[in-house]
Design an enzyme around this catalytic site. Structure first.
Site: not given
Length: 369
Positions: A159-162, A183, A187, A192, A257, A339
């Site tokens: 979803v864009g966590k990184t 992190k 996995t 990341d 994760a 965005p």
């Protein structure tokens, strides 16, 4: 109002009057105990055996009653210990204020006549193991200042966590803060950590490798099982706290994760880890159609675990209707709309940060906290 009702509501506090049906059962139970005194003798003998075993482990518990406390102090320590004992098969409850004075939260141990010697021995051993681990964690926390990380969690995977983690790292670096990204569990073969370092322009010497890394791109429990291992919250939590304590002056960003309730093993999930870590979170969600249910459910799960939510990031094409629906239900929540960048690099992150002064305010507020 809630605190007043909990402590003073006559129909809420200690509603322990016995209804007629239970009164009849209790009367018969008293008759049985009087007719079979060996039940009481067995109960007291089992209780004394448990006290002796606990004393051998250095755990104080006085008195002679089959019902006795083990004082742990803080509510969180009592709740965590009781939860771990319950997962090991022992029906032990925690007692907290206002039932007992502040600072005296405890385990309530109740011994019965039908408890076997083996059960008594297992309970004593498990109490000793958990409380000793608790003491080691407390000594570590006393030995060094306790930094409070900012946790980036999501409603789902990818979803864009990184990217959000890289933005927070970049904002922290721009503020001149010593910054670390971690992190705890990775996995899949992609890193990341390397992505955050590259996007945020972080010094590779400040790199923190994941505590655990499994090759299979799957949920934590599945990836660990594929590698022939099992992930336990106790182990990862202890390693996380040790890592944080190694650089207490740094501002830490932790990225989870997958989603909040991703399973770690057959009994524990990521939410258990975050609840015990007790750190504030930012939530990352998709901006488009279908996100409201996942986002609101995750926010509810964070709230039920008493995890402060600092901000929500909606990632993707701007969707004012979804933003407004969430804001209507959470008017005081800080919401950022992020965005999809054509190029994920430091320059584009800086351009977005320049247009979003709220990010620096968010990070500065957390740093002061």
């Amino acid at each position: 109002v809630i605190q007043t009702l909990i402590n003073h509501g006559r129909s809420f506090v200690f509603t322990t009057a016995v209804p007629p049906m239970l009164a009849g059962g209790l009367r018969r139970a008293i008759q049985i105990v009087q007719a079979e005194p060996e039940r009481a003798q067995t109960t007291f003998a089992r209780a004394q055996e448990l006290r002796r075993l606990l004393k051998d482990h250095g755990i104080a518990c006085g008195g002679e009653s089959p019902i006795f406390p083990i004082i742990l102090g803080s509510s969180r320590d009592a709740m965590d210990t009781a939860e771990q004992l319950q997962k090991r098969g022992h029906l032990v409850r925690a007692v907290r204020p206002p039932t007992v004075p502040e600072g005296s939260s405890r385990l309530r141990i109740v011994v019965h006549s039908n408890h076997s010697t083996e059960e008594i021995q297992a309970l004593a051993a498990d109490i000793a193991t958990i409380t000793q681990r608790l003491k080691r964690q407390q000594s570590l926390q006393v030995a060094a200042p306790k930094p409070t990380p900012l946790v980036v969690c999501g409603t789902d995977t990818d979803v864009g966590k990184t990217v959000v983690s890289a933005i927070l790292v970049r904002a922290s670096l721009q503020a001149g803060q010593t910054t670390r990204y971690l992190k705890p569990i990775q996995t899949g073969m992609d890193s990341d950590t390397d992505a955050v370092v590259g996007m945020a322009g972080m010094d590779p010497q400040c790199l923190e490798a994941p505590l655990l890394h499994f090759p299979l791109p799957a949920s934590v429990d599945q990836a660990a099982a594929d590698a022939g291992e099992e992930v336990r919250v106790d182990t990862v939590l202890a390693s996380t706290r040790q890592k944080l304590a190694s650089m207490p002056q740094a501002q830490w960003i932790l990225e989870t994760a997958g989603g909040l309730l991703v399973p770690w093993n057959a009994e524990e999930d990521q939410g258990d880890y975050l609840r015990r870590l007790g750190a504030p979170c930012v939530l990352v969600a998709r901006s488009g159609l279908g996100t409201l249910n996942h986002t609101l459910l995750t926010m509810e799960a964070l709230r039920s675990r008493r995890l402060p939510l600092r901000a929500l990031f909606l990632v993707g094409e701007i969707h004012p209707q979804n933003r407004n629906s969430i804001r209507a239900r959470h008017p005081h929540l800080t919401i950022f709309e992020l965005p999809l960048f054509k190029n994920l690099n430091r320059q584009h992150l800086d351009l977005w940060l320049d247009a979003e002064p709220g990010i620096q305010q968010l990070w500065s507020s957390h740093a002061r906290t």
